[in-house]
Design a protein around this motif. Sequence first.
Motif, mmCIF file in Angstrom:
data_model
loop_
_atom_site.group_PDB
_atom_site.id
_atom_site.type_symbol
_atom_site.label_atom_id
_atom_site.label_comp_id
_atom_site.label_asym_id
_atom_site.label_seq_id
_atom_site.Cartn_x
_atom_site.Cartn_y
_atom_site.Cartn_z
ATOM 1 N N GLY A 52 -24.291 21.476 -45.429
ATOM 2 C CA GLY A 52 -23.625 22.632 -45.964
ATOM 3 C C GLY A 52 -22.421 22.611 -46.388
ATOM 4 N N ALA A 53 -21.748 21.349 -46.706
ATOM 5 C CA ALA A 53 -20.510 21.153 -47.086
ATOM 6 C C ALA A 53 -20.509 19.808 -47.657
ATOM 7 C CB ALA A 53 -19.542 21.514 -46.111
ATOM 8 N N ALA B 119 -10.040 12.592 -43.179
ATOM 9 C CA ALA B 119 -8.731 13.000 -43.762
ATOM 10 C C ALA B 119 -8.329 14.338 -43.266
ATOM 11 C CB ALA B 119 -8.560 13.051 -45.328
ATOM 12 N N ALA B 120 -7.176 14.526 -42.686
ATOM 13 C CA ALA B 120 -6.825 15.963 -42.295
ATOM 14 C C ALA B 120 -7.022 16.868 -43.497
ATOM 15 C CB ALA B 120 -5.314 15.762 -41.747
ATOM 16 N N GLY B 121 -7.596 17.991 -42.973
ATOM 17 C CA GLY B 121 -7.837 19.217 -43.994
ATOM 18 C C GLY B 121 -8.976 19.179 -44.786
ATOM 19 N N SER B 122 -9.574 17.990 -44.757
ATOM 20 C CA SER B 122 -10.829 17.858 -45.776
ATOM 21 C C SER B 122 -12.067 18.491 -45.118
ATOM 22 C CB SER B 122 -11.349 16.207 -45.415
ATOM 23 O OG SER B 122 -11.769 15.842 -44.263
ATOM 24 N N ALA B 123 -13.041 18.814 -45.829
ATOM 25 C CA ALA B 123 -14.286 19.538 -45.477
ATOM 26 C C ALA B 123 -15.000 19.031 -44.036
ATOM 27 C CB ALA B 123 -15.496 19.457 -46.527
ATOM 28 N N ALA B 124 -14.742 17.714 -44.049
ATOM 29 C CA ALA B 124 -15.304 16.830 -42.474
ATOM 30 C C ALA B 124 -14.542 17.423 -41.550
ATOM 31 C CB ALA B 124 -15.510 15.492 -43.060
ATOM 32 N N ALA B 125 -13.183 17.459 -41.904
ATOM 33 C CA ALA B 125 -12.439 17.933 -40.560
ATOM 34 C C ALA B 125 -12.418 19.387 -40.056
ATOM 35 C CB ALA B 125 -10.919 17.605 -40.992
ATOM 36 N N THR B 126 -12.659 20.073 -41.249
ATOM 37 C CA THR B 126 -12.775 21.749 -41.158
ATOM 38 C C THR B 126 -14.293 21.869 -40.185
ATOM 39 O OG1 THR B 126 -11.737 22.117 -43.131
ATOM 40 C CG2 THR B 126 -13.112 23.837 -42.294
ATOM 41 N N ALA B 127 -15.301 21.042 -40.593
ATOM 42 C CA ALA B 127 -16.530 21.148 -39.963
ATOM 43 C C ALA B 127 -16.380 20.621 -38.553
ATOM 44 C CB ALA B 127 -17.586 20.523 -40.732
ATOM 45 N N GLY B 128 -15.348 19.973 -38.266
ATOM 46 C CA GLY B 128 -15.510 19.161 -36.767
ATOM 47 C C GLY B 128 -15.667 17.898 -36.712
#
Length: 626
Positions: free
Chosen positions: A386-387, A450-459
């Motif tokens: 989903g991202a 990476a900090a702030g990436s979509a992966a980081a945001t998704a946990g």
Amino acid sequence: MTDTKTDTSRLAQSPDPAEERRAQLAALIPEAFSEGQLDVSALKRALGSEAVVEGGERYALSWAGKANAYKVLQTPSRATLRPQRGISVNFDEAQHVFIEGENLEVLKVLQKAYFGKVKLIYIDPPYNTGSDSFIYPDRFQESKEDYLRRINDLSDDGTLMREGFFRKNGKESGHYHSNWLSMMLPRLYIARNLLREDGVIFVSCDDNEVYNLRCLMNEVFGEENFVAEFVWKARQFTDARAITNVSTDHEYILGYSRTSEFSLRGIERDESKFSNPDNDSRGAWMSRSMLGLATRDQRPNLHYDIVEPITGRVFPPNPATGWRYSEEKMKALIADGCVLFPAKDDGRPREKKFRKHMQSEFISFRTIIDGVHTADGTQEVRETFGAEVFSFPKPSGLIARLADQVLGDQDIFLDFFAGSASSFDAIARLNARNGIVRRSILVQLPEPVAAGSAAATAGYGTIANIARERIKRVIQRTQNSADLVTTETKSLGFKSFVLAPSNFKQWRGDGIDTPEQLAEQIKLFAKTEKEGAEIEAMFYELLLKFGQELTTPVEALEVARGKVFAIHSRKMLFVLDSFSDAMIQPLVDMKPREIIAIDGVFHDSDPLKSNLDLQCRDAGIKFTCI
């Protein structure tokens, strides 16, 4: 045959590739060795003096740090793989494996158990674009212990150490290409050891390192084992951002086999081209060109006029190509009614080729790969998560095309630069499509996102987390698919492992200067396993050290109230929990080939261990105590 005590220091190490090659050479040319050392003069005599080059100029790939890269290759690993049952899916039945850890150390750990067993390796390593971060050996002044701990990314308690682990290989570095080659060399060498005799490796790359990679793979695999340099049309749309106004639309996939006898399966013919509109008794046929490939100067015998027997019409050859067949064979084809003449005089005769006369149901796999693009891989990740939690993933369709050319039932696929686990997606789709169970092993470094990436945001803290989650979601998708072939159901799942320190103590000979210090070290080794070592973790470490695959079916037995692990229809028994005198006779009565036990199960009872050893000796069972 019995072995009452095994040196755990040697057992805990991965095989030394250099030592194994020396042994292979000694077995092949024993006269080239004297007192255990290679005699170059004797080797020259055995091979013919002109076959051995000493000094002088010769063609070779060289770079700063190459010798050190070989040192890394030859440094044994003392790490192991710790099972992660809680984050696996169908752990006991699964035939797929995911391993989190530095891939060079993982390859070393896998080497004994998977030597010569992998049919296909596909890897998508860093392309060395100048912005890549990866690990490469460059601190050889440090001790072996510190170096191993650093590249293992492990502390003594098995926790991950992040600081200074990844290094950007920028183009401003004077060793820009050298660092990349030093990273690749040891991994490719061990990968070659893992390949079956009929195995093959495919490596993705782009223009940055394709030349160096091909030279390196010539050195590792042998130029004679080059399969092809595939050109993949990776970009679907023109790159309007190109500074040079040149849109680089392609990437490469280099293929090398273990031996020169390898070949791809080929692509199935398009059967829709065959029909039988004239009800020919010879069956379905297709029309194909009879133009050749040579000019008159190159092949004068293929340049002649074809005459239609009924009308007398003459069809001259194309000056640039001539005909496919000689004049004699062409006349025979005409006589057999296998030449189709055109309705118009400016047309060309074509061959009437019957399906039953085709030598193979397959045609050659083309070196130009099209119809699947990087954008497809991005779309797959977007649909799964989903991202866009991973940048530029390889599309599973690309890997599936290659895997379908090589893998058969129960064959092993390995990807040790797994990224977002596109390769697992590819293997799962193939298995579900036709019921053939291809087994996979994926390895991925716990590289932070990476900090702030979509992966980081998704946990997702690391790329390994992304890969493991994608594997779970692919499994769930496959289970919910109406097209799932039932033969895949039992093995649908994966075993998760993480690179970790050995569960067994390492003998430390350094720093022992007095009898008292030696006695203290011996006392520490009264039990070979580390304090708090988990039973299942020790079992899987020993499983690998004794050359057994991670997916080997395991039977947990209760023998006289003691727990025993059994494999290969109880031919190998592992005693790792506790032991009593009452267990001896039941174990011997199973008639295993080998019993393996750790020292700690005997609770300092030498008579108990000696009794088991004696009973095994009498029954012809090998007994190994760790």
